[in-house]
Write an enzyme that holds these catalytic residues in place. Structure first.
Site, short mmCIF file in Angstrom:
data_model
loop_
_atom_site.label_atom_id
_atom_site.label_comp_id
_atom_site.label_asym_id
_atom_site.label_seq_id
_atom_site.Cartn_x
_atom_site.Cartn_y
_atom_site.Cartn_z
N SER A 69 0.86 -1.19 0.00
CA SER A 69 0.00 0.00 0.00
C SER A 69 0.89 1.23 0.00
CB SER A 69 -0.85 -0.01 1.27
OG SER A 69 -1.42 1.27 1.50
N TYR B 153 -2.54 -1.25 10.37
CA TYR B 153 -2.47 -1.36 8.90
C TYR B 153 -1.15 -0.78 8.40
CZ TYR B 153 -3.97 -1.09 4.00
OH TYR B 153 -4.06 -1.24 2.63
P1 NAD Z 1 -11.24 -6.04 -0.48
O1 NAD Z 1 -11.83 -5.91 0.86
O2 NAD Z 1 -12.09 -5.85 -1.68
O3 NAD Z 1 -10.48 -7.44 -0.63
C1 NAD Z 1 -9.76 -8.02 0.41
C2 NAD Z 1 -9.75 -9.52 0.18
O4 NAD Z 1 -9.00 -10.14 1.22
C3 NAD Z 1 -11.16 -10.13 0.21
O5 NAD Z 1 -11.28 -11.07 -0.84
C4 NAD Z 1 -11.21 -10.83 1.56
O6 NAD Z 1 -12.07 -11.96 1.59
C5 NAD Z 1 -9.74 -11.27 1.69
N1 NAD Z 1 -9.40 -11.60 3.07
C6 NAD Z 1 -9.53 -10.81 4.16
N2 NAD Z 1 -9.14 -11.51 5.25
C7 NAD Z 1 -8.76 -12.74 4.82
C8 NAD Z 1 -8.29 -13.91 5.45
N3 NAD Z 1 -8.12 -13.94 6.78
N4 NAD Z 1 -8.00 -14.99 4.69
C9 NAD Z 1 -8.18 -14.98 3.35
N5 NAD Z 1 -8.63 -13.89 2.70
C10 NAD Z 1 -8.93 -12.80 3.42
O7 NAD Z 1 -10.03 -4.98 -0.52
P2 NAD Z 1 -8.95 -4.64 -1.63
O8 NAD Z 1 -8.89 -3.17 -1.71
O9 NAD Z 1 -9.16 -5.43 -2.85
O10 NAD Z 1 -7.63 -5.13 -0.86
C11 NAD Z 1 -6.71 -6.03 -1.43
C12 NAD Z 1 -5.30 -5.66 -0.97
O11 NAD Z 1 -4.98 -4.35 -1.48
C13 NAD Z 1 -5.16 -5.55 0.54
O12 NAD Z 1 -3.93 -6.13 0.94
C14 NAD Z 1 -5.14 -4.05 0.80
O13 NAD Z 1 -4.42 -3.70 1.95
C15 NAD Z 1 -4.45 -3.57 -0.45
N6 NAD Z 1 -4.66 -2.15 -0.73
C16 NAD Z 1 -5.90 -1.68 -1.07
C17 NAD Z 1 -6.06 -0.32 -1.31
C18 NAD Z 1 -7.39 0.28 -1.67
O14 NAD Z 1 -7.52 1.52 -1.64
N7 NAD Z 1 -8.39 -0.52 -2.03
C19 NAD Z 1 -4.97 0.55 -1.22
C20 NAD Z 1 -3.73 0.03 -0.89
C21 NAD Z 1 -3.58 -1.32 -0.65
#
Ligand code: NAD
Length: 269
Positions: free
Chosen positions: A151, A164
């Site tokens: 991130s 986080y």
């Molecule tokens: P999201 O909530 O849409 O997806 C997160 C996924 O992780 C989901 O499929 C959920 O079921 C899975 N998950 C959560 N806990 C879990 C567990 N214990 N075991 C297995 N799976 C699990 O969010 P996203 O935005 O797609 O996030 C994906 C990655 O991107 C994350 O690591 C997040 O930190 C990172 N990220 C997202 C953003 C943003 O703005 N969306 C920015 C920076 C980083």
């Protein structure tokens, strides 16, 4: 993209947001994709349908999909999941550590259990998946690839999201440490660091007013899409990136460029 066709890819958290886009994109590259999901069969079906749809659009993909249930905060689940991928697909070539969660709280009020949960999923889970993947890469005696989904908060402090921020900050060092340790074995370890991306993890994604406020802080004036994150993830996993290891690639519309300095304010002009 070079070198992805026929590769076996495990994507954690593959049924939502960025992970879903990453999985679908690998499928269109002709890879076999193991879709890790925790407990959401409906989202799994939605992901399979998305992959079918995208594959139809490109005239067929040719790869396989393998759903693998598992919670990345549980060591036993991770071991079982990695074994299942190797057993059913024949091997594992690429691991995408994508699963992630966040909890908001003033840092002095954050419950220990909430702190632990975020670290367990985002950091310990990613490490344990990497450990199991590396064991397999070493056992079979040839290269492998790990991409960690980090991130912008790998480097930008995020008040009220301390666990986080800590998990992503540590992910940077994990990426570099594993990259250095296993480079002699042909194993590449890199990270992608999304900026604000429209996915279900963010409450602003479907709220036009809040989204406008978020986007006003981004130099390029808009949030990123999961597809933009997926494209760079595929690039880092491909042979086009064969000489890159230990790096984090920021995909953030300029969010890490100190946006407040866009207009000079400190030189007395
Ligand atoms: P999201 O909530 O849409 O997806 C997160 C996924 O992780 C989901 O499929 C959920 O079921 C899975 N998950 C959560 N806990 C879990 C567990 N214990 N075991 C297995 N799976 C699990 O969010 P996203 O935005 O797609 O996030 C994906 C990655 O991107 C994350 O690591 C997040 O930190 C990172 N990220 C997202 C953003 C943003 O703005 N969306 C920015 C920076 C980083």
């Amino acid at each position: 993209m070079k070198g992805l066709k026929g590769k076996n890819v495990l994507v954690t958290g593959a049924t939502s947001g960025i992970g879903q886009a990453i999985a679908a994109n690998f499928a269109t590259e002709g890879a076999n994709v193991a879709l890790n999901y925790r407990n959401d069969p409906d989202k799994l079906e939605e992901t399979k349908e998305l992959i079918d749809e995208m594959c139809t659009q490109v005239g067929g993909c040719g790869g396989r999909e393998l759903p693998v249930k598992g919670d990345v905060s549980e060591e036993a689940d991770i071991i079982r999941m990695c074994n299942e991928v190797v057993e059913k697909l024949g091997s594992l070539d690429i691991l995408i550590n994508n699963a992630g969660i966040q909890t908001a709280s003033p840092s002095h009020k954050l419950k220990t259990s909430d702190f632990d949960k975020v670290i367990q999923v985002n950091l310990r889970g990613a490490y344990l998946c990497a450990r199991e993947a590396i064991k397999h890469f070493l056992d079979r005696g040839h290269s492998g690839i790990i991409i960690n989904v980090s991130s912008v908060h790998e480097i930008i402090p995020r008040p009220t999201y301390v666990s986080y921020s800590m998990s992503k900050g540590a992910m940077e060092n994990m990426t570099k440490t594993l990259a250095l340790e296993y480079a002699p074995h042909g194993i590449r370890v890199n990270a992608v660091a999304p900026g604000a991306t429209a996915t279900p993890i963010n409450s602003w994604t479907d709220d036009p007013q809040k989204r406008k406020e978020v986007e006003s802080h981004i130099p390029m004036g808009r949030a990123g899409t999961p597809e933009e994150m997926a494209a760079i993830t595929a690039f880092l996993a491909s042979d086009d990136a064969s000489y890159i290891t230990g790096q984090t690639l920021f995909i953030d519309g300029g969010l890490t460029l100190y946006p407040d300095f866009l207009k000079p304010w400190s030189a007395g002009e």
